[in-house]
Design a protein around this motif. Structure first.
Motif, PDB file in Angstrom:
ATOM      1  N   GLU A 110       0.835  -1.205   0.000  1.00  0.00           N
ATOM      2  CA  GLU A 110       0.000   0.000   0.000  1.00  0.00           C
ATOM      3  C   GLU A 110       0.872   1.259   0.000  1.00  0.00           C
ATOM      4  OE1 GLU A 110      -3.697   1.920   2.616  1.00  0.00           O
ATOM      5  OE2 GLU A 110      -2.705   0.069   3.269  1.00  0.00           O
ATOM      6  N   ILE A 111       1.941   1.238   0.766  1.00  0.00           N
ATOM      7  CA  ILE A 111       2.860   2.382   0.810  1.00  0.00           C
ATOM      8  C   ILE A 111       3.512   2.592  -0.557  1.00  0.00           C
ATOM      9  CG2 ILE A 111       5.028   3.257   1.803  1.00  0.00           C
ATOM     10  CD1 ILE A 111       4.258   1.669   4.378  1.00  0.00           C
ATOM     11  N   LEU A 112       3.944   1.510  -1.192  1.00  0.00           N
ATOM     12  CA  LEU A 112       4.572   1.619  -2.513  1.00  0.00           C
ATOM     13  C   LEU A 112       3.609   2.227  -3.526  1.00  0.00           C
ATOM     14  CD1 LEU A 112       6.525  -1.763  -2.793  1.00  0.00           C
ATOM     15  CD2 LEU A 112       7.503   0.521  -2.566  1.00  0.00           C
ATOM     16  N   GLN A 113       2.350   1.791  -3.490  1.00  0.00           N
ATOM     17  CA  GLN A 113       1.361   2.326  -4.424  1.00  0.00           C
ATOM     18  C   GLN A 113       1.154   3.825  -4.188  1.00  0.00           C
ATOM     19  OE1 GLN A 113      -0.013   0.830  -6.985  1.00  0.00           O
ATOM     20  NE2 GLN A 113       0.755  -1.220  -6.601  1.00  0.00           N
ATOM     21  N   ALA A 116       3.256   5.910  -2.789  1.00  0.00           N
ATOM     22  CA  ALA A 116       4.483   6.619  -3.152  1.00  0.00           C
ATOM     23  C   ALA A 116       4.592   6.776  -4.664  1.00  0.00           C
ATOM     24  CB  ALA A 116       5.701   5.879  -2.613  1.00  0.00           C
ATOM     25  N   MET A 117       4.214   5.747  -5.419  1.00  0.00           N
ATOM     26  CA  MET A 117       4.252   5.853  -6.874  1.00  0.00           C
ATOM     27  C   MET A 117       3.373   6.991  -7.363  1.00  0.00           C
ATOM     28  SD  MET A 117       4.525   2.112  -8.664  1.00  0.00           S
ATOM     29  CE  MET A 117       3.132   1.366  -7.863  1.00  0.00           C
ATOM     30  N   VAL A 118       2.186   7.096  -6.777  1.00  0.00           N
ATOM     31  CA  VAL A 118       1.265   8.153  -7.194  1.00  0.00           C
ATOM     32  C   VAL A 118       1.826   9.526  -6.835  1.00  0.00           C
ATOM     33  CG1 VAL A 118      -1.021   9.144  -6.834  1.00  0.00           C
ATOM     34  CG2 VAL A 118      -0.764   6.658  -7.068  1.00  0.00           C
ATOM     35  N   LEU A 119       2.310   9.687  -5.604  1.00  0.00           N
ATOM     36  CA  LEU A 119       2.806  11.000  -5.173  1.00  0.00           C
ATOM     37  C   LEU A 119       4.079  11.385  -5.921  1.00  0.00           C
ATOM     38  CD1 LEU A 119       2.321  13.403  -3.364  1.00  0.00           C
ATOM     39  CD2 LEU A 119       3.719  12.296  -1.595  1.00  0.00           C
ATOM     40  N   PHE A 120       5.015  10.461  -6.082  1.00  0.00           N
ATOM     41  CA  PHE A 120       6.232  10.769  -6.853  1.00  0.00           C
ATOM     42  C   PHE A 120       5.863  11.178  -8.281  1.00  0.00           C
ATOM     43  CE2 PHE A 120       9.062   7.713  -4.162  1.00  0.00           C
ATOM     44  CZ  PHE A 120       9.187   8.688  -3.181  1.00  0.00           C
ATOM     45  N   GLY A 121       4.846  10.510  -8.843  1.00  0.00           N
ATOM     46  CA  GLY A 121       4.412  10.864 -10.180  1.00  0.00           C
ATOM     47  C   GLY A 121       3.757  12.229 -10.244  1.00  0.00           C
ATOM     48  N   GLU A 122       3.071  12.618  -9.173  1.00  0.00           N
ATOM     49  CA  GLU A 122       2.383  13.908  -9.136  1.00  0.00           C
ATOM     50  C   GLU A 122       3.344  15.075  -8.959  1.00  0.00           C
ATOM     51  OE1 GLU A 122      -1.855  12.396  -7.124  1.00  0.00           O
ATOM     52  OE2 GLU A 122      -0.378  13.503  -5.936  1.00  0.00           O
ATOM     53  N   VAL A 123       4.289  14.942  -8.019  1.00  0.00           N
ATOM     54  CA  VAL A 123       5.115  16.103  -7.648  1.00  0.00           C
ATOM     55  C   VAL A 123       6.609  15.866  -7.795  1.00  0.00           C
ATOM     56  CG1 VAL A 123       3.328  16.866  -6.034  1.00  0.00           C
ATOM     57  CG2 VAL A 123       5.237  15.499  -5.180  1.00  0.00           C
ATOM     58  N   GLY A 124       7.018  14.642  -8.172  1.00  0.00           N
ATOM     59  CA  GLY A 124       8.438  14.343  -8.246  1.00  0.00           C
ATOM     60  C   GLY A 124       8.980  13.871  -6.914  1.00  0.00           C
ATOM     61  N   TYR A 125      10.220  13.407  -6.930  1.00  0.00           N
ATOM     62  CA  TYR A 125      10.839  12.865  -5.717  1.00  0.00           C
ATOM     63  C   TYR A 125      11.137  13.953  -4.698  1.00  0.00           C
ATOM     64  CZ  TYR A 125      14.519  10.967  -2.710  1.00  0.00           C
ATOM     65  OH  TYR A 125      15.272  10.607  -1.637  1.00  0.00           O
ATOM     66  N   GLU A 169       3.350  12.966   3.923  1.00  0.00           N
ATOM     67  CA  GLU A 169       2.200  12.963   3.029  1.00  0.00           C
ATOM     68  C   GLU A 169       1.847  11.533   2.615  1.00  0.00           C
ATOM     69  OE1 GLU A 169      -0.906  13.891   0.407  1.00  0.00           O
ATOM     70  OE2 GLU A 169      -0.019  14.993   2.090  1.00  0.00           O
ATOM     71  N   ILE A 170       2.875  10.727   2.302  1.00  0.00           N
ATOM     72  CA  ILE A 170       2.637   9.334   1.927  1.00  0.00           C
ATOM     73  C   ILE A 170       2.003   8.579   3.093  1.00  0.00           C
ATOM     74  CG2 ILE A 170       3.748   7.164   1.259  1.00  0.00           C
ATOM     75  CD1 ILE A 170       5.858   8.939  -0.196  1.00  0.00           C
ATOM     76  N   ALA A 171       2.522   8.807   4.314  1.00  0.00           N
ATOM     77  CA  ALA A 171       1.958   8.150   5.494  1.00  0.00           C
ATOM     78  C   ALA A 171       0.485   8.525   5.669  1.00  0.00           C
ATOM     79  CB  ALA A 171       2.755   8.525   6.734  1.00  0.00           C
ATOM     80  N   THR A 198      14.111   5.706   5.146  1.00  0.00           N
ATOM     81  CA  THR A 198      14.446   6.963   4.488  1.00  0.00           C
ATOM     82  C   THR A 198      13.644   7.097   3.197  1.00  0.00           C
ATOM     83  OG1 THR A 198      16.241   6.046   3.135  1.00  0.00           O
ATOM     84  CG2 THR A 198      16.824   6.831   5.352  1.00  0.00           C
ATOM     85  N   LYS A 199      13.554   8.332   2.707  1.00  0.00           N
ATOM     86  CA  LYS A 199      12.851   8.543   1.440  1.00  0.00           C
ATOM     87  C   LYS A 199      13.623   7.888   0.297  1.00  0.00           C
ATOM     88  CE  LYS A 199      12.271  12.739  -0.424  1.00  0.00           C
ATOM     89  NZ  LYS A 199      11.702  14.058  -0.814  1.00  0.00           N
ATOM     90  N   ALA A 200      14.950   7.893   0.381  1.00  0.00           N
ATOM     91  CA  ALA A 200      15.758   7.242  -0.662  1.00  0.00           C
ATOM     92  C   ALA A 200      15.489   5.744  -0.696  1.00  0.00           C
ATOM     93  CB  ALA A 200      17.242   7.513  -0.426  1.00  0.00           C
ATOM     94  N   ALA A 201      15.315   5.125   0.475  1.00  0.00           N
ATOM     95  CA  ALA A 201      15.015   3.688   0.524  1.00  0.00           C
ATOM     96  C   ALA A 201      13.649   3.408  -0.109  1.00  0.00           C
ATOM     97  CB  ALA A 201      15.034   3.197   1.969  1.00  0.00           C
TER      98      ALA A 201
END
Length: 220
Positions: free
Chosen positions: A36-39, A41-50, A57-59, A75-78
């Motif tokens: 669920e976290i990965l999903q 994160a994929m959406v948010l990274f796609g919306e605003v970038g890394y 926000e992801i939490a 970490t966010k990098a992980a």
């Protein structure tokens, strides 16, 4: 990775005791939350970038605390590394499944483009991150360098096989064509995203455009 919910309240205590008494349940629960976290994160990274995305926000999007998310990804990098691995695994599995069924490699690429047209959030993730990752200090820079090298090498090898069989049009260099095919697929994704606010009949058809280009490269 097992997961124990973090936070106050009797509900979390009960979940923790249940997980402790049934390790299998705890593992499955942790794996589901990680997915669920990965999903999210994929959406948010796609919306605003890394860089603009935040773990808080992801939490919030998955209904957990910030410390709870850090239990899965410290970490966010992980988290970015896990998202990229997940995204590549999806594409690789789809392509390999097609090849295992005997589908021609280039037909499988067209099928991949068709599937991506049904996975907007994955396409948005890729286009946002690859643009950021051209900077050498971006945490995904090395990942995308390796990805493009591997994609061009794999496609070039398939085109070289076609050339040896006389199935490549005259004058086509296999590895130059491989770079062009990879560039075309990624460029079509950007144009497709930009066309989504138009009527469906006017939107970019990634699979059709890729298929048309392949006809210029592959001999009949």
């Amino acid at each position: 990775m097992t997961s124990v919910a973090i936070g106050a309240g009797p509900g979390n205590d009960e979940e923790g005791r249940a997980a402790a008494s049934d390790p299998g349940r705890g593992y499955a629960k942790g794996r589901a939350k990680r997915e669920e976290i990965l999903q999210a994160a994929m959406v948010l990274f796609g919306e605003v970038g890394y860089h603009a995305a935040s773990l808080r926000e992801i939490a919030a999007r998955v209904g957990m605390s910030h410390p709870g998310l850090l239990h899965h990804f410290p970490t966010k990098a992980a988290l970015l590394e896990a998202v990229l691995a997940y995204r590549d695994a999806v594409d690789t599995a789809d392509l390999d499944d097609d090849l295992a069924r005997g589908t021609d490699f280039f037909d499988a690429l067209v099928s991949l483009a068709e599937r991506n047209a049904r996975r907007r959030h994955i396409v948005e993730l890729f286009t946002a991150l690859v643009a950021e990752a051209t900077s050498p200090d971006h945490p995904a820079h090395a990942h995308f360098v390796r990805r493009y090298e591997a994609a061009v090498a794999r496609t070039g090898a398939r085109l070289a096989e076609r050339a040896r069989a006389g199935e490549l049009r005259e004058g086509v260099d296999p590895y130059a064509a491989a770079r062009q095919i990879v560039a075309l697929m990624d460029g079509l994704q950007v144009q497709w995203l930009l066309s989504l606010d138009r009527p469906e009949s006017e939107q970019v058809d990634m699979a059709a455009d890729l298929r048309a280009y392949l006809r210029l490269v592959l001999a009949d």
